[in-house]
Write a protein that holds these residues in place. Structure first.
Motif, PDB file in Angstrom:
ATOM      1  N   CYS A  65       0.831  -1.204   0.000  1.00 34.17           N
ATOM      2  CA  CYS A  65       0.000   0.000   0.000  1.00 34.17           C
ATOM      3  C   CYS A  65       0.872   1.262   0.000  1.00 34.17           C
ATOM      4  O   CYS A  65       0.766   2.084   0.923  1.00 34.17           O
ATOM      5  CB  CYS A  65      -0.911   0.009   1.211  1.00 34.17           C
ATOM      6  N   PRO A  66       1.721   1.450  -0.987  1.00 35.02           N
ATOM      7  CA  PRO A  66       2.639   2.594  -0.945  1.00 35.02           C
ATOM      8  C   PRO A  66       1.938   3.950  -1.025  1.00 35.02           C
ATOM      9  O   PRO A  66       2.502   4.960  -0.620  1.00 35.02           O
ATOM     10  CB  PRO A  66       3.544   2.374  -2.165  1.00 35.02           C
ATOM     11  N   GLU A  67       0.697   3.959  -1.501  1.00 32.32           N
ATOM     12  CA  GLU A  67      -0.011   5.243  -1.616  1.00 32.32           C
ATOM     13  C   GLU A  67      -0.397   5.814  -0.250  1.00 32.32           C
ATOM     14  O   GLU A  67      -0.546   7.019  -0.116  1.00 32.32           O
ATOM     15  CB  GLU A  67      -1.242   5.129  -2.523  1.00 32.32           C
ATOM     16  N   TRP A  68      -0.551   4.993   0.765  1.00 31.42           N
ATOM     17  CA  TRP A  68      -0.910   5.514   2.092  1.00 31.42           C
ATOM     18  C   TRP A  68       0.000   5.022   3.214  1.00 31.42           C
ATOM     19  O   TRP A  68      -0.089   5.513   4.339  1.00 31.42           O
ATOM     20  CB  TRP A  68      -2.362   5.204   2.440  1.00 31.42           C
ATOM     21  N   LEU A  69       0.883   4.072   2.919  1.00 32.78           N
ATOM     22  CA  LEU A  69       1.779   3.526   3.929  1.00 32.78           C
ATOM     23  C   LEU A  69       3.220   3.902   3.571  1.00 32.78           C
ATOM     24  O   LEU A  69       3.764   3.385   2.595  1.00 32.78           O
ATOM     25  CB  LEU A  69       1.615   2.005   3.979  1.00 32.78           C
ATOM     26  N   LYS A  70       3.795   4.803   4.341  1.00 33.27           N
ATOM     27  CA  LYS A  70       5.150   5.282   4.051  1.00 33.27           C
ATOM     28  C   LYS A  70       6.159   4.142   4.194  1.00 33.27           C
ATOM     29  O   LYS A  70       5.951   3.224   4.986  1.00 33.27           O
ATOM     30  CB  LYS A  70       5.520   6.425   4.995  1.00 33.27           C
TER      31      LYS A  70
END
Length: 95
Positions: A64-69
């Protein structure tokens, strides 16, 4: 048990009297952890991770790179190495 409870309360009250307000909460946490670990109610490996952190032992791509750094994902991978949180990365990967 009553003597132990009395001594703990007396220790807490006397030490809190000499602490700044902002330090009382930290002292309360440390005293609580010490009491619970003496009663075998705290997993010391989990406590050590909470205090110091740990490097991850797995290399799994962030689902989930869009919301998980990236740094948070690495912390979650390290957390999933603990027995209490085994499989955490799989749960996030399925979401």
């Amino acid at each position: 048990a009553n003597l132990n409870d009395y001594f703990t309360l007396s220790l807490y009250e006397n030490i809190c009297r000499s602490l700044f307000e902002k330090h009382k909460l930290l002292f309360s946490l440390l005293l609580t952890i010490r009491i619970l670990s003496g009663a075998k109610k705290v997993n010391l490996q989990d406590w050590r991770f909470l205090v110091t952190g740990a490097p991850p032992t797995k290399k799994i791509e962030n689902p989930c790179p869009e919301w998980l750094k990236p740094n948070v994902w690495m912390d979650l991978l390290a957390l999933s190495d603990l027995e209490t949180f085994t499989g955490l990365e799989k749960i996030l990967d399925n979401e």
